[in-house]
Design a protein around this motif. Structure first.
Motif, short mmCIF file in Angstrom:
data_model
loop_
_atom_site.label_atom_id
_atom_site.label_comp_id
_atom_site.label_asym_id
_atom_site.label_seq_id
_atom_site.Cartn_x
_atom_site.Cartn_y
_atom_site.Cartn_z
N MET A 77 39.10 58.35 -13.50
CA MET A 77 40.56 58.37 -13.79
C MET A 77 41.30 57.43 -12.81
O MET A 77 41.15 57.54 -11.59
CB MET A 77 41.08 59.81 -13.62
CG MET A 77 42.53 60.00 -14.07
SD MET A 77 42.77 59.57 -15.86
CE MET A 77 44.49 60.03 -16.04
N ARG A 78 42.08 56.49 -13.36
CA ARG A 78 42.82 55.59 -12.48
C ARG A 78 44.08 56.29 -11.97
O ARG A 78 44.66 57.13 -12.67
CB ARG A 78 43.21 54.33 -13.25
CG ARG A 78 42.00 53.60 -13.83
CD ARG A 78 42.41 52.44 -14.69
NE ARG A 78 43.01 51.37 -13.89
CZ ARG A 78 43.27 50.16 -14.37
NH1 ARG A 78 42.99 49.86 -15.62
NH2 ARG A 78 43.80 49.25 -13.60
N PRO A 79 44.52 55.96 -10.77
CA PRO A 79 45.71 56.62 -10.22
C PRO A 79 46.91 56.54 -11.18
O PRO A 79 47.70 57.48 -11.28
CB PRO A 79 45.99 55.82 -8.94
CG PRO A 79 44.69 55.20 -8.56
CD PRO A 79 43.93 55.00 -9.83
N SER A 80 47.00 55.45 -11.91
CA SER A 80 48.14 55.25 -12.81
C SER A 80 47.95 55.96 -14.15
O SER A 80 48.84 55.95 -14.99
CB SER A 80 48.29 53.76 -13.09
OG SER A 80 47.09 53.29 -13.72
N GLY A 81 46.77 56.53 -14.36
CA GLY A 81 46.51 57.16 -15.64
C GLY A 81 46.09 56.17 -16.73
O GLY A 81 45.84 56.57 -17.87
N ARG A 82 46.00 54.88 -16.39
CA ARG A 82 45.60 53.90 -17.39
C ARG A 82 44.11 54.00 -17.69
O ARG A 82 43.33 54.43 -16.84
CB ARG A 82 45.88 52.48 -16.88
CG ARG A 82 47.34 52.08 -16.97
CD ARG A 82 47.50 50.61 -16.63
NE ARG A 82 47.51 50.39 -15.19
CZ ARG A 82 47.07 49.30 -14.60
NH1 ARG A 82 46.52 48.32 -15.31
NH2 ARG A 82 47.12 49.17 -13.29
N PRO B 173 34.45 49.64 -13.28
CA PRO B 173 35.16 48.37 -13.41
C PRO B 173 36.50 48.60 -14.13
O PRO B 173 36.51 49.24 -15.19
CB PRO B 173 34.23 47.50 -14.26
CG PRO B 173 32.88 48.16 -14.16
CD PRO B 173 33.16 49.62 -14.01
N VAL B 174 37.56 48.13 -13.53
CA VAL B 174 38.89 48.33 -14.13
C VAL B 174 39.65 47.01 -14.18
O VAL B 174 39.39 46.08 -13.42
CB VAL B 174 39.72 49.38 -13.37
CG1 VAL B 174 39.08 50.76 -13.49
CG2 VAL B 174 39.89 48.99 -11.91
N LEU B 175 40.61 46.97 -15.08
CA LEU B 175 41.39 45.75 -15.36
C LEU B 175 42.78 45.85 -14.75
O LEU B 175 43.40 46.92 -14.80
CB LEU B 175 41.50 45.61 -16.89
CG LEU B 175 42.32 44.45 -17.45
CD1 LEU B 175 41.74 43.10 -17.07
CD2 LEU B 175 42.39 44.56 -18.99
N GLU C 269 45.25 50.83 -6.41
CA GLU C 269 43.85 50.55 -6.75
C GLU C 269 43.30 49.41 -5.89
O GLU C 269 42.17 49.46 -5.40
CB GLU C 269 43.73 50.16 -8.22
CG GLU C 269 43.97 51.34 -9.16
CD GLU C 269 44.09 50.92 -10.62
OE1 GLU C 269 43.76 51.73 -11.49
OE2 GLU C 269 44.55 49.78 -10.86
N ASP C 270 44.11 48.39 -5.73
CA ASP C 270 43.69 47.22 -4.97
C ASP C 270 43.31 47.61 -3.54
O ASP C 270 42.34 47.12 -2.97
CB ASP C 270 44.84 46.20 -4.96
CG ASP C 270 44.38 44.82 -4.52
OD1 ASP C 270 43.18 44.52 -4.68
OD2 ASP C 270 45.21 44.04 -4.04
N SER C 271 44.07 48.51 -2.95
CA SER C 271 43.83 48.93 -1.57
C SER C 271 42.52 49.68 -1.43
O SER C 271 41.95 49.74 -0.36
CB SER C 271 44.97 49.84 -1.09
OG SER C 271 46.21 49.26 -1.37
N ASN C 272 42.07 50.29 -2.52
CA ASN C 272 40.86 51.12 -2.43
C ASN C 272 39.68 50.57 -3.21
O ASN C 272 38.67 51.24 -3.33
CB ASN C 272 41.18 52.52 -2.95
CG ASN C 272 42.26 53.19 -2.13
OD1 ASN C 272 42.03 53.47 -0.96
ND2 ASN C 272 43.43 53.39 -2.71
#
Lengths: 237, 237, 237, 237, 237, 237
Positions: free
Chosen positions: C1-6, C171-173, C179-182
């Motif tokens: 799960m991405r932090p942004s929910g995307r 892998p995420v887009l 996300e970048d920081s982690n």
């Protein structure tokens, strides 16, 4: 007794390895003991603006220490954004010394830059630089003459430099780093083959010296430069 | 046919001369053909301000070309008063690459600076720098371990870098200056022993390339790095 | 799960507002989610000295972040007196990318400078910059063609950029700041419409990645750039 | 015959006007003929970082020329953003010279900065600077002693400097600008009252000189400094 | 008749869009006609060294133009490595003006930096900056008060700025770029709500003006600032 | 009561010593009480690039404080590598003021640089600079006219500057350092003989002032400048 066990008038081993890099018109790696300096001569068919149209050339010097040439790492001048006073002083000295033995009209309208980059430092980097720069310059001029770009040899004599100092009361020749750090007086001589002096820089921060002391240092320097002239001759043969 | 007569997947000769300077905790002169880089590792018992009190160390890189490492003399960055974008890009890459194989907690609160000074350039200076910097780092860490300053080896793997490119339609390994100047695409790979990738920088200014091309370059890089890993092993043995 | 929910392959909303400033020959405000960059194209009837007389033009890029584009205020590079390595790296990338789709002879002896100023940062500022710069360049070239200054369209294709990364193993887009920081790995792709690659910069500082990982990131980037190409088309219609 | 009509061993008129500015702890305007330098000594109760906790002080020098001190206007170093090599060389010499006659332990943990600003230049600005700086330093130290901040006089002797040179084959004392521009050799001597030498800087760009020449210049310098010592005595009485 | 068709005492449209960026504690995009400035207020819990331990805060300003805010592209100050005299003059004015309406003790030991970045320029950028900076500051202080970090409102009044000038003999309010370029005199007024003056800068390069002219410009400025105060009130409501 | 015992409308003693340096085309040492500024006018037969071919000249100003002109030593701007905002603001003001009374076409294609170097500071250094710069400019122009280089006098009027301020509620003329440090408002007026205003810079950091206050300060300035015009007349006679 000197820390290195050398006699007061004993030089460190001098080696000069020519052609150390392939791009420069002239180059050598010169060593005075553990002090090693890469000297390159770069020929450029342009001259500084203030010399244009005067029918003569220019010789200049640049100097730098690699960050870890020394016992502890020094910061990179390019990163700090400026050259130290010491660096500028030394590169002015290199250029001035080499110009003293170069006929600028015979050189023609071109500039030769002598880059002296200290790979490893153990005292005497500026004197090794000048002595090695002459070799690089000689090789570059030979190349220009071989190519027919220059007709008459612009180099009027050999030039060499050596440091002397007063260490625990005794005048000594060719100071290494340990001696240099503890010297009462520190002198750099730039001498021209045949007995002429191009430059004397004799400094006292701690103890001072008198006329007699200055002369004794000069005598040592003359002995030291005689050895360097021989090594230069060998190198460019 | 490559200008040098090499096969597409043929590296230039690699040599690594360790202990090239005496002051640095680790040092080597690495050559990829005519490209020669002096790499030194300097250990300092201090860390950047933003790491204080975190119980970990830091590894960073600096890079410079001697003015006459190249075909024509470049001006000295210290004299210009700033480092070029290219220099900064390369030194950021060097530091990032070496950090990828160093466990900062095992390193402890100290900084190791990897200075990569290009003595002679003929293409691939950044990849030779990274490959040589690993050797210097390895030697410096060995010294710290021998002295008991570090208990557990912080280096997790070997790391090496190589350039590949597409030259007149053919993917080739380890570009020299002439190939690099005419390549359609130019890629630098930083690879970790065991198959992992630390960094890919693949650039097209003229022609572009596709996914297939990228993969072929990566395969070449894997072959090249295998050779460098062997040379590194020999050097630090 | 991405932090942004995307979803892993889900881009942030892209908006491109053209004509954001009135003086520039081409301009847009591009947003990738909360990342907003003002891109302007400035046409000047002069070229860099080293291009004079060659009958071709030049495209270059500059990049800056406003001091409070970020979570905490950064100091102004103009006040510090120099541009960071990061800034220089990014602006070199912007210029190189746009040059990959511009025929310099058709452009003629003029320079177009693409200024990318980050108004608000939330990850992906360099990729938004490149994608927006193409729009500004397209508009400026359209203007030159409408005025008759250029006969044949020098732009050979659309170009766009997107970041991808490996976030908690997936892998995420289009990474945002959190996300970048982690991210374990962070890659920027500059892709040309039609499937060609202009630039790959894939970096691992923490974990590393393998060939398979690189390919999965490239596939995501292809999907992302397809969306950007659509948004660019809409914008310049 | 010298251009000025002076005898070879004749100095220009020396005047020293103490208390030229009211804020400095010591100050004077020194003139060697038309060369006029404002020298101020500023006492600060702080020392350079590398001297902290050693129970000693520091003396340093700074030097500058007003833009129109010279025949044609020179650009302002503050506007150019850096000090020339010449300026740095001179200010290093000023500091070194004054430190040669100051006992740093007796001075105590404070720094005295000697600012030498050339109001009008006609040759010999560095030697006038050193000679005047001693006066400013003497006055500042007197003030510190009168206030009880220093118990024992840290100044061990007077120090003065003078230039000599070989002009049309003749060794001459105290070169003015016209002579300096045409001298075959140019030497600056920093001498300590009582016969000791603190510094010799003897340079040849055109013709060179030999040991005999160096000695003759030193003799002239001793005569010149004797006069300066008298003027210094008068000034601080 | 003014080039824009405005009456002599007619302002351009003023708009203030608050919350233009999400990271800053206060922000707005202010427009005076086509002049658009992004103003952000950044709160930092630190103060300049010279204020430490005095129980008070600090307010400062920075100013910059985006390179293509103007008719022709200006070079980036960060690339040139220094801020122009004009930039420094304006940012000093911004800081001074805002400090005139802020009680530093009530603000407490924190610093607020007002960044004014000109997105588009059409005359009056410094006056729009000051007027917008007040809005950003007001919002940031409101936030600090809402969070309980500040008890008593440190802002003592509203402050605004406007330019006036003598254009073809007629005093006019709020000069745009065309008028500014041709004005006989150009004055910037910083006024405090309630009739007090914080700053007057009235300059003549071409024609000059007399006491009567100065007063007429001041009257116009009072009218203009009354309108700005209203817009500020609307914005922060 | 003013700290100095002067009446509110009482100037400090003004002295102007012309010909203070011999190289400059015009020079004076101007004193307003203990504030002393050396002003030189340097004529150069060249103009800034943007004026070439327009048949007119240029007048510009530069300003600096000697490091120990002030109570405590300030660091040298040349050593710091940049000029402060204050310095740049003042030198822009000097140039602008002198240009207000110089007809650039009558001056012809040459540049006159007015260097104002503060030897000793006690408040009002910028106003003394402008007032003295006019004298230096007048002398340089006289010289050019005497030599026949200029036919018609380009100087259209005398110009002078003075500071006024509100000190403990009372408007006072010609603030010295102590008053300046404690003034509620500080204003600098540059006035042209005959009643015209060239520049007003009136600033409040602490208390503010109103229209009435501004006018009272202007009246004082008119009285002060009348005295300076007399002193200028005496000086250039």
């Amino acid at each position: 007794m000197r820390p290195s066990g050398r006699a007061p008038d004993e030089m460190r081993a001098i080696t000069i390895e020519t052609g150390f890099t392939k791009h420069a018109e002239g180059s050598c790696l010169i060593s005075f003991g553990d002090t090693r300096v890469l000297c390159t001569a770069s020929v450029e068919e342009r001259i500084p603006p203030w010399l244009r149209g005067k029918g003569q050339g220019w010789v200049t010097g640049e100097y730098s220490m690699l960050p870890r040439a020394t016992h502890t790492r020094g910061s990179r001048e390019a990163a700090k954004g400026k050259q130290s006073g010491r660096t500028q002083e030394i590169q002015r000295l290199i250029g001035r010394s080499l110009r003293a033995v170069c006929d600028m009209e015979k050189l023609g309208e071109r500039q030769i830059t002598l880059d002296c980059d200290v790979i490893q430092a153990d005292g005497g980097t500026r004197t090794a630089s000048i002595s090695g720069a002459w070799v690089a310059l000689r090789l570059a001029v030979n190349k220009l003459m071989a190519e027919g770009a220059i007709k008459n040899d612009p180099l009027t004599a050999k030039i060499a430099a050596i440091s002397c100092g007063i260490h625990q009361g005794t005048p000594v020749l060719d100071l290494d780093y340990i001696e240099d750090s503890n010297a009462d007086a520190d002198a750099n001589f730039v001498l021209i083959e045949g007995g002429q002096i191009a430059e004397v820089q004799a400094t006292a921060e701690g103890a001072t010296y008198d006329e007699e002391g200055l002369l004794r240092l000069l005598r040592l320097a003359q002995m030291g430069c005689a050895e360097i002239f021989k090594a230069q001759d060998e190198a460019v043969k």
